[in-house]
Write a protein that holds these residues in place. Structure first.
Motif, mmCIF file in Angstrom:
data_model
loop_
_atom_site.group_PDB
_atom_site.id
_atom_site.type_symbol
_atom_site.label_atom_id
_atom_site.label_comp_id
_atom_site.label_asym_id
_atom_site.label_seq_id
_atom_site.Cartn_x
_atom_site.Cartn_y
_atom_site.Cartn_z
ATOM 1 N N LYS A 129 88.544 13.699 48.933
ATOM 2 C CA LYS A 129 88.953 14.482 47.762
ATOM 3 C C LYS A 129 88.608 13.789 46.461
ATOM 4 O O LYS A 129 88.377 14.441 45.429
ATOM 5 C CB LYS A 129 90.464 14.737 47.842
ATOM 6 C CG LYS A 129 90.974 15.850 46.946
ATOM 7 C CD LYS A 129 92.420 16.156 47.266
ATOM 8 C CE LYS A 129 92.916 17.368 46.488
ATOM 9 N NZ LYS A 129 94.329 17.708 46.852
ATOM 10 N N GLU A 130 88.538 12.446 46.484
ATOM 11 C CA GLU A 130 88.249 11.657 45.278
ATOM 12 C C GLU A 130 86.762 11.390 45.088
ATOM 13 O O GLU A 130 86.380 10.678 44.145
ATOM 14 C CB GLU A 130 89.002 10.321 45.359
ATOM 15 C CG GLU A 130 90.514 10.453 45.420
ATOM 16 C CD GLU A 130 91.077 11.136 44.177
ATOM 17 O OE1 GLU A 130 90.607 10.810 43.068
ATOM 18 O OE2 GLU A 130 91.968 11.999 44.328
ATOM 19 N N GLN A 131 85.915 11.960 45.905
ATOM 20 C CA GLN A 131 84.488 11.666 45.843
ATOM 21 C C GLN A 131 83.834 12.179 44.560
ATOM 22 O O GLN A 131 84.168 13.250 44.064
ATOM 23 C CB GLN A 131 83.772 12.277 47.039
ATOM 24 C CG GLN A 131 84.029 11.570 48.356
ATOM 25 C CD GLN A 131 83.459 10.165 48.368
ATOM 26 O OE1 GLN A 131 82.252 9.968 48.385
ATOM 27 N NE2 GLN A 131 84.344 9.185 48.375
ATOM 28 N N PHE A 145 79.383 9.498 49.178
ATOM 29 C CA PHE A 145 78.456 10.618 49.389
ATOM 30 C C PHE A 145 77.333 10.629 48.351
ATOM 31 O O PHE A 145 76.192 10.989 48.662
ATOM 32 C CB PHE A 145 79.202 11.951 49.373
ATOM 33 C CG PHE A 145 79.999 12.218 50.615
ATOM 34 C CD1 PHE A 145 79.394 12.204 51.867
ATOM 35 C CD2 PHE A 145 81.357 12.478 50.542
ATOM 36 C CE1 PHE A 145 80.123 12.448 53.016
ATOM 37 C CE2 PHE A 145 82.101 12.715 51.687
ATOM 38 C CZ PHE A 145 81.487 12.701 52.926
ATOM 39 N N LYS A 146 77.630 10.237 47.130
ATOM 40 C CA LYS A 146 76.593 10.179 46.092
ATOM 41 C C LYS A 146 75.463 9.252 46.513
ATOM 42 O O LYS A 146 74.283 9.597 46.420
ATOM 43 C CB LYS A 146 77.210 9.710 44.777
ATOM 44 C CG LYS A 146 76.213 9.585 43.628
ATOM 45 C CD LYS A 146 76.919 9.130 42.364
ATOM 46 C CE LYS A 146 75.929 8.957 41.224
ATOM 47 N NZ LYS A 146 76.598 8.513 39.978
ATOM 48 N N ASN A 190 71.996 2.728 54.134
ATOM 49 C CA ASN A 190 72.129 2.440 52.716
ATOM 50 C C ASN A 190 73.380 1.592 52.516
ATOM 51 O O ASN A 190 74.510 2.086 52.663
ATOM 52 C CB ASN A 190 72.230 3.739 51.908
ATOM 53 C CG ASN A 190 72.189 3.489 50.409
ATOM 54 O OD1 ASN A 190 72.419 2.373 49.938
ATOM 55 N ND2 ASN A 190 71.898 4.524 49.645
ATOM 56 N N THR A 191 73.209 0.314 52.185
ATOM 57 C CA THR A 191 74.354 -0.592 52.061
ATOM 58 C C THR A 191 75.160 -0.339 50.787
ATOM 59 O O THR A 191 76.204 -0.975 50.587
ATOM 60 C CB THR A 191 73.898 -2.059 52.118
ATOM 61 O OG1 THR A 191 73.043 -2.351 51.000
ATOM 62 C CG2 THR A 191 73.146 -2.345 53.412
ATOM 63 N N ALA A 192 74.668 0.572 49.924
ATOM 64 C CA ALA A 192 75.440 0.967 48.744
ATOM 65 C C ALA A 192 76.387 2.123 49.047
ATOM 66 O O ALA A 192 77.294 2.409 48.255
ATOM 67 C CB ALA A 192 74.502 1.351 47.602
ATOM 68 N N ALA A 193 76.190 2.799 50.180
ATOM 69 C CA ALA A 193 77.080 3.889 50.606
ATOM 70 C C ALA A 193 78.210 3.262 51.419
ATOM 71 O O ALA A 193 78.148 3.161 52.644
ATOM 72 C CB ALA A 193 76.313 4.913 51.429
#
Length: 341
Positions: free
Chosen positions: A30-32, A106-107, A244-247
């Motif tokens: 919900k906070e994404q 998710f971004k 993706n290590t940033a996700a």
């Protein structure tokens, strides 16, 4: 990283008897900063507690399904969810129900498909299981594993494997010839995108088009250990896979809904053999010896855990489950599919 507009994406969460953990996950969704166009909950629970939690809270774009016995089990529930996808969904994401996301999960994950247009699948990165430290030395300190400017503790099993000449012959996330390679947990939290051949199914995403050719195998009944590796192996002929290590997210390994340690130990060996041979149809004699040697080493280490950990019964049950499976493989090996897809 600037987000480029993408087509719609769906989140599928397969859950079983974990209402409290699921609620924590949904609250983090919900906070994404980038919210799913569709959330599909596929509940295999034998009671209504999860349904009650969903009905007591409000989440946009959420659809709930409670499946019957014939559709219960991780891979069956995933296939059930895929069949419920909106027709215009271009990417489908899967999350285990005991996950908590960082705000930009998710971004970062979805934008990977623009940064790497050849990608057909992208995995996320778990941050709370391994302690990494930045490192700029010329040689890796003793007892550590070093990669791309970071270091972490080297697990005992890999220390022993090094002594015995049984270390994997590939980089983390790649599948070595004798299996038992280094997982994506050996990739550092540096924000980079790594090409891999495997990642965790519980923190994964795929272009929906791949499901026209590949589905999750129902060989992996119930809990489904290594079902994610099986799926990755069958995806490899179709395109490239990345992590993706940033996700980033956190995984809390909720105890409820898991099999007992004897069954878990059996699955480690039996399902591990299955995915090894799926990738390597005709391994050499030397490769076979290496696979069995590492499996027996891991059994030995589990027996050692009876004396050096507080969870003695669990360790003993796990070890006996593995022995049972090794003997079973000598008598009757699982039947492999003729084709990967």
């Amino acid at each position: 990283m600037q987000l480029i507009q993408l087509e719609k994406f769906t989140l599928i969460i397969c859950t079983y008897m974990r209402p409290t953990a699921l609620l924590k996950l949904l609250r983090s969704v919900k906070e994404q900063s980038l919210y799913p166009n569709e959330i599909i909950i596929v509940d295999g629970s034998t009671n209504t507690e999860t349904k009650d939690v969903i009905e007591s809270n409000s989440f946009n774009n959420l659809v709930y399904y409670r499946v019957k016995e014939e559709d219960r089990g991780l891979t069956k529930q995933r296939n059930f969810g895929i069949n419920k996808l909106a027709a215009d969904s271009s990417i489908v994401c899967f999350l285990d129900d005991d996950i908590v996301l960082t705000k930009n999960y998710f971004k970062e994950l979805i934008n990977t498909y623009k940064v790497k247009p050849e990608a057909i699948a992208v995995g996320g990165y778990i941050t709370n299981e391994i302690k990494w430290v930045e490192y700029r030395g010329e040689s890796c300190p003793k007892g550590k594993y070093c990669i791309d400017g970071y270091q972490r503790n080297e697990p005992l099993k890999f220390k022993v494997r090094k002594i015995l000449g049984l270390l994997p012959d590939t980089l983390p996330g790649m599948i070595c010839s004798s299996s038992h390679g280094r997982s994506v947990s050996f990739l550092p939290p540096n924000g980079r995108i790594y090409e891999v051949e495997q990642f965790m199914g519980g923190v994964s995403s795929y272009k929906t088009e791949v499901f026209n050719k590949v589905g999750f195998s129902e060989y992996f009944e119930g809990y489904g250990l290594y079902e994610d590796l099986d799926f990755c192996i069958r995806l490899l002929p179709l395109g490239k896979l990345y992590v993706n290590t940033a996700a980033q997210l956190e995984h809390y390994h909720e105890a409820s809904g898991r099999p007992n340690q004897f069954k878990y130990g059996k699955m480690v060996v039996k399902n591990g053999w299955y995915v090894w041979r799926l990738k390597n149809k005709r391994p050499s004699f030397k490769t076979k010896i290496k696979w069995y040697s590492v499996s027996l080493l891991q059994i030995t280490l589990r027996f050692m855990n009876v004396f050096n950990t507080s969870k003695r019964i669990e360790a003993l049950s796990d070890a006996f489950g593995r022995i049972y499976a090794i003997i079973g493989l000598m008598i009757n090996k699982p039947k492999l599919p003729n084709k990967r897809l």
